[in-house]
Design an enzyme around this catalytic site. Sequence first.
Site, PDB file in Angstrom:
ATOM      1  N   THR A  43       0.831  -1.203   0.000  1.00 57.29           N
ATOM      2  CA  THR A  43       0.000   0.000   0.000  1.00 57.29           C
ATOM      3  C   THR A  43       0.858   1.243   0.000  1.00 57.29           C
ATOM      4  OG1 THR A  43      -0.107  -0.172   2.403  1.00 57.29           O
ATOM      5  CG2 THR A  43      -1.943  -1.096   1.164  1.00 57.29           C
ATOM      6  N   GLY A  59       3.335  11.637   6.734  1.00 60.95           N
ATOM      7  CA  GLY A  59       4.579  12.018   6.070  1.00 60.95           C
ATOM      8  C   GLY A  59       5.813  11.262   6.515  1.00 60.95           C
ATOM      9  N   SER A 106       3.467   7.168  10.325  1.00 62.34           N
ATOM     10  CA  SER A 106       2.549   6.634   9.338  1.00 62.34           C
ATOM     11  C   SER A 106       2.730   7.382   8.024  1.00 62.34           C
ATOM     12  CB  SER A 106       1.111   6.759   9.821  1.00 62.34           C
ATOM     13  OG  SER A 106       0.649   8.087   9.642  1.00 62.34           O
ATOM     14  N   LYS A 107       2.346   6.700   6.978  1.00 68.71           N
ATOM     15  CA  LYS A 107       2.491   7.290   5.654  1.00 68.71           C
ATOM     16  C   LYS A 107       1.761   8.614   5.554  1.00 68.71           C
ATOM     17  CE  LYS A 107       2.648   2.681   4.063  1.00 68.71           C
ATOM     18  NZ  LYS A 107       1.777   1.551   3.895  1.00 68.71           N
ATOM     19  N   ARG A 108       0.565   8.617   6.109  1.00 65.71           N
ATOM     20  CA  ARG A 108      -0.222   9.819   5.896  1.00 65.71           C
ATOM     21  C   ARG A 108       0.277  10.997   6.725  1.00 65.71           C
ATOM     22  NH1 ARG A 108      -5.027  12.074   8.609  1.00 65.71           N
ATOM     23  NH2 ARG A 108      -4.510  13.463   6.922  1.00 65.71           N
TER      24      ARG A 108
END
Length: 479
Positions: free
Chosen positions: A10, A252, A248-250
């Site tokens: 993902t 950054g 987390s990816k979101r």
Amino acid sequence: MRTRFAPSPTGPLHVGSVRTALFSWLAARHAGGEFVLRIEDTDQERYIPGSEALILETLQWLGLEWDEGPEVDGPHGPYIQSLRTEMYREHAEILVQRGAAYWCTCTAERLAAMRDEQRRRSEPTRYDRRCLTRQDEVDAERSAGMPAVLRLRMPDGTTEWDDLVRGAVSFDNADIDDQVLLKSDGFPTYHLAVVVDDHLMRISHVIRSDEWIPSTPKHLALYAAFEWTPPRFVHVPAVLGADGLKLSKRRGARNVLDYGEMGYLPSAIVNAMALLGWSSGSDEELFTQSQLCERFTLERIHPAPAVFDPARLDHLNGQHIRLLPAEALVEALEYHLPGSSKDTRRSLVPMLRDRMVTLADAATLADPLLHEWDWDDAIEFPPRKVDAATARAVIDACIDSVQHGGLGDLDAMRERIKAAAENTGAKPRDAFRALYVAVLGTPAGLPVLESMAFIGAERSLERLRTARQRLNVRKIPAS
RNA sequence: GCCCGCAUCGUCUAGCGGUCAGGACACCACCCUUUCAAGGUGGUAACCGGGGUUCGACUCCCCGUGCGGGUACCA
């Protein structure tokens, strides 16, 4: 021991997820066992094309090679879940036959309303088993083409296990939802797939992040229903950002591969990640990959979440750079000093090695030696604590020294310049700064005399004269 | 709301009933020194709070608090 890392494709991997992979890899390597890589792509909606390749590349770059998995044949393949859907369906069928799972045709709307109501009544939110009591109707609805999911029938009682990092963990099964096992699109959910795969792949230690703790009872119920021996569970703490929130990816979190771009060594990143939540028990903290394999044990994982500190990585990166043999550094620098020859890098390395935090620093440091630079008004010259007379004396001595002695004897040159500085009453350490600015355009950089030897007498003299000229220009309006 | 987990310097951590609570990063000072680094030496800095248990708690138990996580036909 057999461990696995099972990321879902993902997006790119960040320090948090790779740290879990590292622990799994280290545990396997320490025990002389196998490490398997499995791609968990059961959610076609979240799939991001290309991320699988990114995951493989990241692991390879860090040296976390897998014994079984994509691109490596193994006896328990395929290692990509979307290629194993038939196995999940067969196993789901076993559960239905044993009464451990049942079909459900409830709509998303009903489920949402049900949970709202439960929340309102301060109850745990979980499926109310409406379909469990009307399986005949559900069967009819299914054959009429109504979408349905298969749910785990969570047994009564409590679930307890001995977690390798948490110790005893227990749950009241009444708080656990009847988890969906097969989605209406026919794909399994994570819960069914992990259990089936971990068992079939003979995984002995499930090492995963601690967000999975609440769903472990579901997995244990599945092992029990299949009459399989469950693996040991090892729930490792989260890695937090400077803001105290989980990486987390979101939010950054950086793609680990970016660190390579920024000049970090894989060995330093591995070292830094290993220290997030793990300690050797001794005072040593600088470790190579093989030293880590030697010392790593799951028992020494600290249960509290850890904040990832970039300053620590910087420090370790510098250490690992200095650990590298000169010739390896010459190789590693190729990317960061594009267009440079091997010989060029070879003569630069002794000057650079103690001054780099990241490999990318080489570009900045070596720039004045590789290219001509221009004076601009931002350059303070003469620099602080150096008066024009001292600067002049030092530069003149340097010019004279190069003209007469060349750049063969740096020691003699140094003494000559020192003497000139002391003649004007200045401290050599201050006076030399003028020379740095004259030759490098900055008071903080690579050793000047060596730098001059690198660029040669001609270019050195040219720079010294330009600087000297500048002193004159300044002098005129002043007097 | 419900459930689970975690809790030592700013950060990463050692500690596993009796320690001047140790190390590392960062920070500060000094030394070394042709700048800057690297290296060396030293320093500032911590047991979340309250109850127990015990001759004695950072350490064991309980309660709070704080933080993290889960609560999906996402993983």
